[in-house]
Design an enzyme around this catalytic site. Sequence first.
Site, short mmCIF file in Angstrom:
data_model
loop_
_atom_site.label_atom_id
_atom_site.label_comp_id
_atom_site.label_asym_id
_atom_site.label_seq_id
_atom_site.Cartn_x
_atom_site.Cartn_y
_atom_site.Cartn_z
N SER A 19 0.81 -1.23 0.00
CA SER A 19 0.00 0.00 0.00
C SER A 19 0.84 1.27 0.00
CB SER A 19 -0.88 0.08 1.25
OG SER A 19 -1.63 -1.07 1.42
N HIS B 119 -3.11 0.38 -5.74
CA HIS B 119 -2.27 -0.69 -6.29
C HIS B 119 -2.50 -0.72 -7.80
CE1 HIS B 119 -1.41 -2.70 -2.41
NE2 HIS B 119 -2.55 -2.16 -2.07
N HIS C 156 -4.94 -9.30 -1.81
CA HIS C 156 -5.21 -9.59 -0.40
C HIS C 156 -6.37 -10.58 -0.31
CE1 HIS C 156 -3.52 -5.54 -0.69
NE2 HIS C 156 -3.04 -5.70 0.53
N TYR D 144 -8.78 -10.51 1.73
CA TYR D 144 -10.07 -9.84 1.98
C TYR D 144 -10.77 -9.41 0.69
CZ TYR D 144 -7.45 -5.44 1.43
OH TYR D 144 -6.67 -4.44 0.95
N GLU D 145 -10.05 -9.42 -0.44
CA GLU D 145 -10.69 -9.05 -1.70
C GLU D 145 -11.72 -10.09 -2.14
OE1 GLU D 145 -7.77 -7.74 -4.75
OE2 GLU D 145 -6.40 -7.50 -3.08
N ALA E 77 2.32 -1.87 4.77
CA ALA E 77 1.94 -0.87 5.77
C ALA E 77 1.28 -1.62 6.91
CB ALA E 77 0.97 0.12 5.15
N MET F 59 -2.72 -6.76 6.84
CA MET F 59 -3.65 -7.67 6.16
C MET F 59 -3.00 -8.37 4.97
SD MET F 59 -6.89 -5.08 6.07
CE MET F 59 -7.28 -4.02 7.49
N SER F 60 -1.68 -8.46 4.96
CA SER F 60 -1.01 -9.04 3.79
C SER F 60 0.21 -9.85 4.23
CB SER F 60 -0.56 -7.91 2.85
OG SER F 60 0.46 -7.13 3.46
N ASN G 174 0.40 3.82 11.44
CA ASN G 174 -0.53 4.32 12.46
C ASN G 174 -0.40 3.46 13.71
OD1 ASN G 174 -1.98 2.38 10.35
ND2 ASN G 174 -2.91 2.03 12.35
N HIS H 290 -8.03 4.58 5.62
CA HIS H 290 -7.11 4.09 4.58
C HIS H 290 -6.29 5.25 4.02
CE1 HIS H 290 -5.52 1.51 1.49
NE2 HIS H 290 -6.03 2.24 0.52
#
Length: 275
Positions: free
Chosen positions: A32, A63, A85, A87-88, A115, A213-214, A237, A250
């Site tokens: 990201s 991306h 990912h 979650y896609e 990230a 998440m990756s 963050n 995001h």
Amino acid sequence: MNEGHWMKLKKAVKAVRARLDKTPDVAMTLGSGLSNAFGVPEDGITIPCSEIPGFPVPTIAGHSGEFWIGPLCGKTVLIQRGRSHYYEGISIEDVSFATRMFALLEIPTLIVTNASGAINPDFRAGDLVLLTDHINMLGVNPLRGANIDEMGPRFPDMSAAYTPELRAIAKGVATAEGIEVKEGVYVAALGPSYETPAEIRAFHAMGADLVGMSTVPEVIVAAHAGMKVLGLSIATNLAAGVDPNATLTHDEVIEATRLKGEQMRRLLMGVLKKL
Ligand code: HPA
């Protein structure tokens, strides 16, 4: 074995190999906001994902979904801009497709960046962190199903998945360049919702320093195939609840990554020179 997956992989590898003059020394998967950290170098070639038969095209904003292959810092480098990912909603085989392609192209080294949210209370937003290990909370493993024996063993060792020698090189470069890097354990959560404060407390108790998440599916298939791996994260963050007054977007993640992208680029260029 999942014959369909194996056939698709072999077809994709054949198509990419046909466009390469030589085997790249290293593959870099940029996460990201880091997709453009290296700009568009003059030399080299770009292969859009859409030109690779069977390749799953990424769907998330930020991306671009392409591969650049060319000379960088004295090495032949393949850069994956954008990754998929879980979650896609795609299969875990598709999430790790590109990495398996790198392994089958016989690229010996994988550098993954991402990230993440900082769980460790000693970490600050903007910290660069070398990954030492991971915890898989995706609820799925990309090696599930019949093993592809051509790629690696049924029960691969994960005790040094993040190659210690590569970490030592990265630390040396960071010191020489005056870049501060921390080290930590990355936990992969499924997303796409960010975590709850209770989940972050649980991950902290489990020993995680960062959440994202990756990365974990890619590192598992890379380790399976015997690739060396260097993992680098920008803690964009503080994870949910670490700062009780903060909320998470995001856009904030993308912006924080952009700000630290220059340091990440210098660090990676230094590592490439030393490989
Ligand atoms: N959680 C999960 N993924 C992330 C985060 C986070 O806080 N920040 C950047 N990617």
